[in-house]
Design an enzyme around this catalytic site. Sequence first.
Site, short mmCIF file in Angstrom:
data_model
loop_
_atom_site.label_atom_id
_atom_site.label_comp_id
_atom_site.label_asym_id
_atom_site.label_seq_id
_atom_site.Cartn_x
_atom_site.Cartn_y
_atom_site.Cartn_z
CB CYS A 198 2.20 0.70 23.97
SG CYS A 198 3.50 0.13 22.85
CB CYS A 253 5.25 6.13 18.96
SG CYS A 253 5.93 4.45 18.80
CB CYS A 290 1.32 6.44 19.97
SG CYS A 290 0.14 5.08 20.13
CB CYS A 303 -6.76 -3.74 9.89
SG CYS A 303 -5.07 -3.44 10.43
CB CYS A 348 -4.79 -6.24 7.74
SG CYS A 348 -3.40 -5.10 8.01
CB CYS A 383 -0.31 -2.68 5.06
SG CYS A 383 -1.17 -1.13 5.42
NE ARG A 441 -6.19 1.25 4.10
CZ ARG A 441 -5.55 0.18 4.54
NH1 ARG A 441 -4.90 0.22 5.67
NH2 ARG A 441 -5.58 -0.94 3.85
N1 SAM Z 1 1.95 -1.03 18.16
C1 SAM Z 1 2.14 -1.39 16.81
C2 SAM Z 1 3.19 -0.56 16.12
O1 SAM Z 1 3.36 0.60 16.49
O2 SAM Z 1 3.83 -1.05 15.21
C3 SAM Z 1 0.86 -1.36 15.98
C4 SAM Z 1 -0.20 -0.29 16.22
S1 SAM Z 1 0.30 1.38 15.90
C5 SAM Z 1 -0.95 2.30 16.71
C6 SAM Z 1 0.04 1.55 14.16
C7 SAM Z 1 0.31 2.87 13.52
O3 SAM Z 1 -0.71 3.79 13.82
C8 SAM Z 1 1.57 3.61 13.88
O4 SAM Z 1 2.72 3.12 13.26
C9 SAM Z 1 1.27 5.01 13.38
O5 SAM Z 1 1.71 5.17 12.06
C10 SAM Z 1 -0.27 5.07 13.46
N2 SAM Z 1 -0.71 6.07 14.47
C11 SAM Z 1 -0.68 5.90 15.81
N3 SAM Z 1 -1.11 7.02 16.44
C12 SAM Z 1 -1.41 7.92 15.47
C13 SAM Z 1 -1.87 9.26 15.49
N4 SAM Z 1 -2.10 9.92 16.62
N5 SAM Z 1 -2.08 9.89 14.31
C14 SAM Z 1 -1.84 9.24 13.15
N6 SAM Z 1 -1.39 7.97 13.07
C15 SAM Z 1 -1.16 7.31 14.21
C1 DTB Z 2 -2.15 3.00 10.07
O1 DTB Z 2 -1.26 3.39 9.30
N1 DTB Z 2 -3.09 3.78 10.61
C2 DTB Z 2 -3.95 3.04 11.49
C3 DTB Z 2 -3.49 1.58 11.24
N2 DTB Z 2 -2.32 1.74 10.44
C4 DTB Z 2 -3.31 0.67 12.35
C5 DTB Z 2 -3.92 3.49 12.91
C6 DTB Z 2 -4.27 4.93 13.10
C7 DTB Z 2 -4.32 5.20 14.56
C8 DTB Z 2 -4.78 6.60 14.87
C9 DTB Z 2 -4.79 6.86 16.34
C10 DTB Z 2 -5.69 5.99 17.15
O2 DTB Z 2 -6.89 5.79 16.78
O3 DTB Z 2 -5.26 5.51 18.21
FE1 SF4 Z 3 3.04 1.42 21.05
FE2 SF4 Z 3 1.63 3.32 19.89
FE3 SF4 Z 3 4.21 3.08 19.33
FE4 SF4 Z 3 2.46 1.20 18.48
S1 SF4 Z 3 2.53 3.34 17.84
S2 SF4 Z 3 4.46 0.86 19.42
S3 SF4 Z 3 1.00 1.23 20.17
S4 SF4 Z 3 3.35 3.60 21.32
#
Ligand code: SAM
Ligand code: DTB
Ligand code: SF4
Length: 333
Positions: free
Chosen positions: A65, A69, A72, A109, A140, A200, A272
């Site tokens: 990606c 973030c 992430c 989802c 979702c 959500c 959730r």
């Molecule tokens: N890429 C898209 C976005 O960011 O909008 C969708 C997928 S993204 C992984 C969805 C959500 O997962 C993020 O907004 C964040 O709140 C959550 N998330 C990602 N990495 C995480 C982590 N290490 N711990 C907790 N929540 C996480």
């Molecule tokens: C949300 O709030 N939590 C989920 C879902 N929406 C997509 C994602 C959590 C991701 C945790 C890190 C991972 O597994 O990569």
């Molecule tokens: Fe990309 Fe992760 Fe950010 Fe979603 S949360 S936009 S997958 S870097």
Amino acid sequence: MPSITVKPAESDIAAGPIAGRTAVEQLFELPLNDLLYRAHGVHRAHFDANAVQLSTLVSVKTGGCPEDCAYCPQSSRYDAGVPDQDVLALDEVTRAARAAREAGATRFCMGAAWRGPKERDLEPVLAMIREVKALGLETCATLGLLREGQAERLRDAGLDYYNHNLDTAPEHYAQIISTRTYDDRLATLGRVRAAGIRVCCGGIIGMGESRRQRAGLIAALAELEPPPESVPINMLVRVPGTPLAATEPLDWSEFVRTVAVARITLPRSYVRLSAGRQEMPEPMQALCFFAGANSIFYGDMLLTTGNPEAAKDRELLAKLGMRSLDQDELGPA
Ligand code: SAM
Ligand code: DTB
Ligand code: SF4
């Protein structure tokens, strides 16, 4: 301890919703028992306190990606050891959805590691939504920022919910993400709403934010008009290789408080208990349910990190005398 008079839960409910950030901050300052008592009263007034909604996640496009973030593991800017994977084949998604339904999930989802879907990205996701919907599951998707017209196409394919988080308080946001703004997120949430898709929207706790900033996140979520039907509260999963890997872990009590404050502030939303459950002892999860959490991610994986095994979750719910909500009991909050 602050000297705040605690009203019985019933008069809390009559008093109506908590308005404004200061009121949300004050909730955080309550002694834990008082806060839990209030939250549980609000929970019972709006929901079956012994029922939980089960959503299964699948990553339909993993890694690589372009966004930054800091939490992430899927950002291409960090080396968290997540291999990039192209969009999953339709039959793989259908197979995963069928397995989720058989295991008892009611919502499926689909997550994608995109800044947002390009036009050519959307078509395969629309096909997935149609197939999952045809299995009788709620659908979702969480695909990032949406452009004009994309939400309508997702809706027409049968999308019930779109997940897009505010992630943290507005004033903490710039320390976590620089490649998209809070306003970008609000614009996407507006597009989702305007298309008639349920929202959500939640955030992540434990990213080095202050208690006031946790209150700021909950207040920002409650200010969405109308409030999100589903509110994921994630505990940061500290993935090695990401900039937040070494963040000081948050005390369990502060996380439980956040769930309770979310319940009081968003009385009709599903709250959730999301990422981070694998590291939460069962008594902590039980307290979160008492505080008003009534939805979980169910299945062995989140997107790239682990989640408690489904069998273990079934055991936990049985221990607590809780049941999973059936499809026909869901519907708009
Ligand atoms: N890429 C898209 C976005 O960011 O909008 C969708 C997928 S993204 C992984 C969805 C959500 O997962 C993020 O907004 C964040 O709140 C959550 N998330 C990602 N990495 C995480 C982590 N290490 N711990 C907790 N929540 C996480
Ligand atoms: C949300 O709030 N939590 C989920 C879902 N929406 C997509 C994602 C959590 C991701 C945790 C890190 C991972 O597994 O990569
Ligand atoms: Fe990309 Fe992760 Fe950010 Fe979603 S949360 S936009 S997958 S870097």
